[in-house]
Design a protein around this motif. Structure first.
Motif, PDB file in Angstrom:
ATOM      1  N   ALA A  65     -28.808  -8.526  28.981  1.00 26.76           N
ATOM      2  CA  ALA A  65     -28.556  -7.247  28.313  1.00 26.76           C
ATOM      3  C   ALA A  65     -29.890  -6.534  28.250  1.00 26.76           C
ATOM      4  N   GLY A  66     -29.899  -5.255  28.621  1.00 26.50           N
ATOM      5  CA  GLY A  66     -31.168  -4.546  28.636  1.00 26.50           C
ATOM      6  C   GLY A  66     -30.997  -3.069  28.936  1.00 26.50           C
ATOM      7  N   VAL A  67     -32.095  -2.450  29.341  1.00 31.28           N
ATOM      8  CA  VAL A  67     -32.152  -1.005  29.537  1.00 31.28           C
ATOM      9  C   VAL A  67     -32.519  -0.710  30.987  1.00 31.28           C
ATOM     10  N   VAL A  68     -31.767   0.188  31.619  1.00 30.39           N
ATOM     11  CA  VAL A  68     -32.067   0.576  32.994  1.00 30.39           C
ATOM     12  C   VAL A  68     -33.421   1.278  33.036  1.00 30.39           C
ATOM     13  N   GLU A  69     -34.273   0.803  33.931  1.00 27.63           N
ATOM     14  CA  GLU A  69     -35.612   1.381  34.061  1.00 27.63           C
ATOM     15  C   GLU A  69     -35.762   2.219  35.318  1.00 27.63           C
ATOM     16  N   ARG A  70     -35.100   1.810  36.385  1.00 30.70           N
ATOM     17  CA  ARG A  70     -35.246   2.529  37.651  1.00 30.70           C
ATOM     18  C   ARG A  70     -34.030   2.287  38.525  1.00 30.70           C
ATOM     19  N   ASN A  71     -33.651   3.293  39.316  1.00 36.50           N
ATOM     20  CA  ASN A  71     -32.509   3.187  40.215  1.00 36.50           C
ATOM     21  C   ASN A  71     -32.954   2.869  41.631  1.00 36.50           C
ATOM     22  N   GLY A  72     -32.170   2.047  42.319  1.00 40.25           N
ATOM     23  CA  GLY A  72     -32.336   1.877  43.746  1.00 40.25           C
ATOM     24  C   GLY A  72     -31.644   3.013  44.474  1.00 40.25           C
ATOM     25  N   LEU A  73     -31.743   3.002  45.802  1.00 36.44           N
ATOM     26  CA  LEU A  73     -31.110   4.050  46.592  1.00 36.44           C
ATOM     27  C   LEU A  73     -29.594   4.046  46.378  1.00 36.44           C
ATOM     28  N   ASP A  74     -29.057   5.239  46.185  1.00 38.94           N
ATOM     29  CA  ASP A  74     -27.605   5.416  46.041  1.00 38.94           C
ATOM     30  C   ASP A  74     -27.022   4.542  44.942  1.00 38.94           C
ATOM     31  N   SER A  75     -27.725   4.472  43.812  1.00 43.10           N
ATOM     32  CA  SER A  75     -27.245   3.708  42.645  1.00 43.10           C
ATOM     33  C   SER A  75     -27.051   4.690  41.503  1.00 43.10           C
ATOM     34  N   THR A  76     -25.978   5.456  41.585  1.00 45.52           N
ATOM     35  CA  THR A  76     -25.788   6.594  40.681  1.00 45.52           C
ATOM     36  C   THR A  76     -24.949   6.270  39.450  1.00 45.52           C
TER      37      THR A  76
END
Length: 307
Positions: A65-76
């Motif tokens: 369980a945590g917090v999104v820090e960064r998106n990969g390509l096409d991870s919308t």
């Protein structure tokens, strides 16, 4: 927290590693809490070597369980700052959740339940999905009388709550010390051991409609088949013989939609996650020893970072 090779709790080592790479379809998560499951230390001991490739140093852990820090390509599907949780089992064992940061496929994630703590949320994914998929496999629904084996355990307590939320009646096996806990959940407890079938029939003279085996062993399956009449609505997560008998053997799969359904039940007040103890990441070895002892009622969780 890494394993340099297959081994036990004493082989766990807290080290610094580079941040994980984030592939297309993944997000990078800043981990707040990581759930402990028996499969973690069984995998680390080599128990799944015939099934999964392991790369060392291996970071254990499939519940986060945590917090999104960064998106990969096409991870919308998620954005930085979103609070998420997931059962993040990958095809090989290497980059698990006992870490400050972990990458995970978005299909394995869901938004954190608003009403659960971080520790409760981290304890939900694997156990909750296991219970959900077992209940789905045998079609637990309104009016059913369901026998739940090990109903006070980490998976069993969630399976009990799920069956009750679906309108079923639950008869749950547990040691006498856990009977009050099961009554609080809304189940009818019975002690396991010799004479189990007779004790269940005292509560349900016509037998049961479905059985969920979360403990394994001969007694659970044999008694279930006897009380069901037919094994078609028997599901086991612990005994492969269930399928051979005509029932179902369930190995949990990552499923973001299932996690979303579990989160909704939690936010509706129909599902909670009992937490036995929260330990810091550096005490993962102690958490494994506690888990291996088999005497915890609720989930064991590692506290990793701040939200």
């Amino acid at each position: 927290m890494t394993m340099p090779r297959y081994g036990g709790p004493d082989d766990l080592a807290l080290v610094d590693l580079p941040d994980p790479k984030v592939a297309p379809g993944e997000v990078l998560i800043r981990v707040v809490a990581a759930g402990i499951n028996p499969v973690d230390w069984k995998l680390a001991a080599g128990g799944l070597d015939a099934l999964m490739v392991a790369h060392f140093p291996m970071i254990p852990g499939w519940d986060v369980a945590g917090v999104v820090e960064r998106n990969g390509l096409d991870s919308t599907e998620f954005a930085p700052g979103d609070e998420v949780f997931g059962y993040i089992r990958k095809d090989s064992a290497e980059h698990g959740g006992y870490a400050e940061k972990v990458s995970a496929q978005v299909r394995m994630l869901a938004r954190k339940p608003r009403t659960l703590s971080w520790a409760q949320t981290a304890g939900l994914p694997l156990a909750g999905l296991t219970a959900l998929q077992a209940a789905d496999r045998v079609g637990v629904g309104p009016g059913d009388t369901v026998l739940v084996h090990a109903a006070a355990g980490g998976v069993g307590s969630l399976g009990t709550q799920l069956a009750l939320a679906r309108g079923a009646r639950v008869i749950g096996t547990a040691s006498p010390g856990n009977h009050a806990f099961l009554r609080e959940l809304g189940a009818e407890p019975v002690a396991y051991g010799p004479g189990l079938a007779d004790r269940v029939r005292e509560l349900a003279p016509d037998g049961v409609d479905a059985a969920l085996d979360f403990v394994g062993g001969g007694e659970a399956l044999d008694v279930s088949v006897e009380l069901l009449g037919s094994p078609a609505r028997l599901a086991s997560i612990a005994d492969h013989r269930a399928a051979a008998l005509g029932g179902h053997y369930v190995w949990v799969r990552p499923d973001g939609a299932g996690l979303t359904a579990l989160a909704a039940l939690a936010d509706e007040g129909r599902l909670t996650v009992p937490v036995e103890k929260v330990l810091p990441l550096r005490e993962a070895a102690e958490a494994w020893r506690l888990s291996g002892g088999g005497h915890t009622r609720g989930k064991l969780v590692l506290s990793v970072g701040e939200a």
